[in-house]
Structure formats: structure tokens, C-alpha cells
Design a protein around this motif. Structure first.
Motif, mmCIF file in Angstrom:
data_model
loop_
_atom_site.group_PDB
_atom_site.id
_atom_site.type_symbol
_atom_site.label_atom_id
_atom_site.label_comp_id
_atom_site.label_asym_id
_atom_site.label_seq_id
_atom_site.Cartn_x
_atom_site.Cartn_y
_atom_site.Cartn_z
ATOM 1 N N UNK A 103 0.816 -1.215 0.000
ATOM 2 C CA UNK A 103 0.000 0.000 0.000
ATOM 3 C C UNK A 103 0.851 1.268 0.000
ATOM 4 N N UNK A 104 2.098 1.137 0.441
ATOM 5 C CA UNK A 104 2.994 2.298 0.424
ATOM 6 C C UNK A 104 3.328 2.749 -0.991
ATOM 7 N N UNK A 105 3.025 1.925 -1.967
ATOM 8 C CA UNK A 105 3.403 2.221 -3.357
ATOM 9 C C UNK A 105 2.174 2.378 -4.256
ATOM 10 N N UNK A 106 1.029 2.547 -3.632
ATOM 11 C CA UNK A 106 -0.204 2.756 -4.387
ATOM 12 C C UNK A 106 -0.663 4.196 -4.192
ATOM 13 N N UNK A 107 -0.805 4.908 -5.300
ATOM 14 C CA UNK A 107 -1.282 6.286 -5.274
ATOM 15 C C UNK A 107 -2.752 6.292 -5.681
ATOM 16 N N UNK A 108 -3.594 6.761 -4.800
ATOM 17 C CA UNK A 108 -5.031 6.780 -5.075
ATOM 18 C C UNK A 108 -5.382 7.814 -6.136
ATOM 19 N N UNK A 109 -6.300 7.419 -7.043
ATOM 20 C CA UNK A 109 -6.773 8.327 -8.070
ATOM 21 C C UNK A 109 -8.014 9.089 -7.627
ATOM 22 N N UNK A 110 -8.524 9.921 -8.518
ATOM 23 C CA UNK A 110 -9.667 10.767 -8.185
ATOM 24 C C UNK A 110 -10.943 9.955 -7.949
ATOM 25 N N UNK A 111 -11.133 8.854 -8.694
ATOM 26 C CA UNK A 111 -12.309 8.025 -8.466
ATOM 27 C C UNK A 111 -12.233 7.347 -7.105
ATOM 28 N N UNK A 112 -11.062 6.860 -6.753
ATOM 29 C CA UNK A 112 -10.872 6.242 -5.442
ATOM 30 C C UNK A 112 -11.195 7.257 -4.353
ATOM 31 N N UNK A 113 -10.679 8.469 -4.515
ATOM 32 C CA UNK A 113 -10.927 9.536 -3.541
ATOM 33 C C UNK A 113 -12.420 9.808 -3.393
ATOM 34 N N UNK A 114 -13.135 9.823 -4.527
ATOM 35 C CA UNK A 114 -14.583 10.074 -4.492
ATOM 36 C C UNK A 114 -15.344 8.904 -3.881
ATOM 37 N N UNK A 115 -14.903 7.691 -4.199
ATOM 38 C CA UNK A 115 -15.597 6.496 -3.710
ATOM 39 C C UNK A 115 -15.465 6.327 -2.192
ATOM 40 N N UNK A 116 -14.309 6.674 -1.654
ATOM 41 C CA UNK A 116 -14.092 6.439 -0.222
ATOM 42 C C UNK A 116 -14.520 7.620 0.647
ATOM 43 N N UNK A 117 -15.001 8.685 0.006
ATOM 44 C CA UNK A 117 -15.452 9.850 0.775
ATOM 45 C C UNK A 117 -16.604 9.460 1.702
ATOM 46 N N UNK A 118 -16.556 9.930 2.925
ATOM 47 C CA UNK A 118 -17.594 9.590 3.904
ATOM 48 C C UNK A 118 -18.902 10.314 3.602
ATOM 49 N N UNK A 119 -18.791 11.432 2.874
ATOM 50 C CA UNK A 119 -19.979 12.202 2.511
ATOM 51 C C UNK A 119 -20.150 12.170 0.991
ATOM 52 N N UNK A 120 -21.314 12.546 0.512
ATOM 53 C CA UNK A 120 -21.556 12.622 -0.930
ATOM 54 C C UNK A 120 -20.720 13.759 -1.501
ATOM 55 N N UNK A 121 -20.130 13.531 -2.678
ATOM 56 C CA UNK A 121 -19.297 14.554 -3.313
ATOM 57 C C UNK A 121 -19.731 14.729 -4.769
ATOM 58 N N UNK A 122 -19.255 15.810 -5.369
ATOM 59 C CA UNK A 122 -19.401 16.029 -6.808
ATOM 60 C C UNK A 122 -18.083 15.656 -7.459
ATOM 61 N N UNK A 123 -18.131 14.724 -8.398
ATOM 62 C CA UNK A 123 -16.930 14.302 -9.125
ATOM 63 C C UNK A 123 -16.995 14.854 -10.540
ATOM 64 N N UNK A 124 -16.055 15.720 -10.869
ATOM 65 C CA UNK A 124 -15.977 16.298 -12.210
ATOM 66 C C UNK A 124 -14.904 15.582 -13.014
#
Length: 290
Positions: A103-124
Motif C-alpha cells: 500500500x505504500x506504493x499505491x497512489x489513489x486516483x480521483x475516483x478512489x478519492x470520491x468512492x471512499x469519501x464519507x460524505x456525498x461529493x461532486x466528481x468532475x
């Protein structure tokens, strides 16, 4: 046979903001995509407010926005995550303790960031048509099921709260049918005179109506000129008006005669030499007909 249908109880409604003039059909499209929980694919000329729309939806609904700007070299995988195998190999040769946890070598992308958000977000996902033709196809399952598999850790990343997805396109290339089927579509037409005046009022509330009338008359005349390579956009007419106000020009200053067919400060509207030369030729022809 029992068919499990999604429950559409979403009460979020977008109605525009003080800083963004949303037409009725655009408002309907945004709210339909929210209700259906499908991505909203927004097409239109550059400079018609597609990217700004996502920002205003975020502001209006008080949701955080995550922005993924697409380039010609962008790959779909980058939106999910990137695994840095080269750095891990180097660290293993150096005896670095971090290599024990992939996991130290995995960089999260924007979809990952949106998916794991605890609240609803807007993904552009901005300007999807810049990417390779296979880019939309590579995101079909992720957008449809809102989940993806991380091979290196054998994890399934699934959206905690399905994000509001806004996808913009400048209509420079066709998108695959399979991708289009998963979206709600809206085309932002170039604003007509009355809508453009409302947009101008938002940005320049104290501007004189006579100046707007004269400026828009020239602006639409330029856009409708046959053979124009690049039509000036909404954002460019706003830039032009800002310059006119800065120079304290009056409606009379804007009026042109045959010897000068180029508008004042035309560099804000005409962005390539071909169009400038065309207007210079029109001026030359006008002088010859005197």
C-alpha cells in the motif's frame, strides 16, 4: 422473477446560483441525473460554462468537489490508482522496510478519492474527449457499479456514497455508445441574446445597457461571419467586456465604419491569425466599395 430496482429518494435539487445563470432545460438535466444517479454528460462549445456548472452544483448543494482534469495522455487507470513498482523494486534493493506493505506504493486516483469519501461529493471528469477513444470504455464498470478491484491488494473499492458525476466534453470526438448509455446527456447551446445579457448582469451588474447592446451586436455579428475558424465563446465576450470597461469605452467608441472592420480590442475575441486576416480582408473590400 423478482427485479430489484434502485430507490430514488434523493431530495437534492439544483436550481442555479447567483453566480451562474442556469436555463430551465439545464436545471432539469442536472436534477434528472441526480435522481437517476447516473453521470451527467455535458457537451458544448469551449467556454460555455460546462466546468463552471460542476463547481456551482457543488456550491449550491454544499458538497465537496473532486476534479479530474483529462489530458491527451491520461489513462483510465490513473483515475483509479497507480502502482509504483519501480520505486518498490528500488526500495527492496536498498533494504527499505516500506516494501513489506504494498500500500505504500499505491497512489489513489480521483475516483478512489470520491468512492471512499464519507460524505456525498461532486466528481468532475473534465474534457473527457481529450483522451484516447478507449478511455471511456475503460471506465464503464467503474461508473456503472461504482466499484473497482485493486489487484495488488485484492481489495474491492466500492463507493460509500454514490457521487454526483459531471462529465464534460467539447464535442471534439464521438464517445462510444456503450458509455453514452450509462449517462444522462445535455448539450449546452450557445446562449441567445436574452440569456447572455443575464450572464453579463451577473458578472457586471453596473454595466450600462447601451454598451451591452452595442457590444453584443458586434459580438453576434462576428460569431455569424461565414468562414470563421474559431467562434468567440461566452467566457471570451466576458473578457472583452471587462477590457471595454477598463478602457472606459462608450457605445459610440465601439461603432465601426468600413475602413476598420475589426472591433476594438479584438484580441479578446479573435484568437488566430486566419480569422484576423479574414476581417482585415472584409475591411479592405468595404473600402473598395465606397
Amino acid at each position: 422473477m423478482i427485479i430489484n430496482c434502485p430507490k430514488y429518494g434523493n431530495t437534492m435539487k439544483f436550481s442555479g446560483t447567483k453566480a451562474y445563470v442556469a436555463t430551465d432545460d439545464l436545471t432539469i438535466a442536472v436534477n434528472a441525473s441526480i435522481t437517476l444517479e447516473r453521470p451527467l454528460l455535458v457537451k458544448g462549445e469551449p467556454g460555455t460554462g460546462k466546468t463552471e456548472l460542476a463547481k456551482q452544483i457543488s456550491q449550491s448543494l454544499n458538497l465537496r468537489m473532486i476534479e479530474w482534469n483529462i489530458k491527451s495522455t491520461t489513462k483510465a487507470q490513473q483515475g483509479l490508482y497507480e502502482y509504483d513498482a519501480v520505486t518498490r523494486l528500488r526500495d527492496s534493493q536498498l533494504g527499505d522496510e516500506r516494501v513489506k506493505d504494498v500500500k505504500n506504493y499505491i497512489k489513489k486516483g480521483k475516483l478512489w478519492e470520491a468512492f471512499e469519501a464519507k460524505e456525498k461529493v461532486v466528481l468532475l471528469i473534465d474534457e473527457i474527449d481529450k483522451a484516447d477513444i478507449e478511455f471511456p470504455n475503460d471506465l464503464l464498470q467503474e461508473i456503472d457499479k461504482m466499484e473497482f478491484h485493486v489487484y495488488e491488494t485484492n481489495e474491492i473499492i466500492k463507493a460509500t456514497n454514490r457521487p454526483i458525476v459531471i462529465i464534460t466534453s467539447n464535442n471534439e470526438k464521438e464517445l462510444p455508445d456503450a458509455f453514452l448509455r450509462r449517462c444522462f446527456f445535455h448539450y449546452i447551446r450557445f446562449p441567445e441574446d436574452d440569456v447572455l445579457r443575464k450572464i453579463i448582469d451577473v458578472h457586471f451588474p453596473k454595466i450600462k445597457s447601451q454598451l451591452v447592446t452595442q457590444a453584443l451586436s458586434q459580438f453576434y455579428e462576428i460569431r455569424e461571419t461565414p468562414g470563421l475558424k474559431k467562434k468567440p465563446s461566452t467566457s471570451e465576450v466576458l473578457d472583452w467586456l471587462k477590457l471595454l470597461l477598463a478602457e472606459d469605452l462608450s457605445p459610440e467608441d465601439l461603432k465601426r465604419d468600413g475602413k476598420d472592420s475589426l472591433p476594438k480590442l479584438h484580441g479578446a475575441l479573435l484568437k488566430n491569425e486566419q480569422d484576423v486576416h479574414m476581417f482585415e480582408r472584409l475591411a479592405f473590400l468595404a473600402r473598395g466599395q465606397r
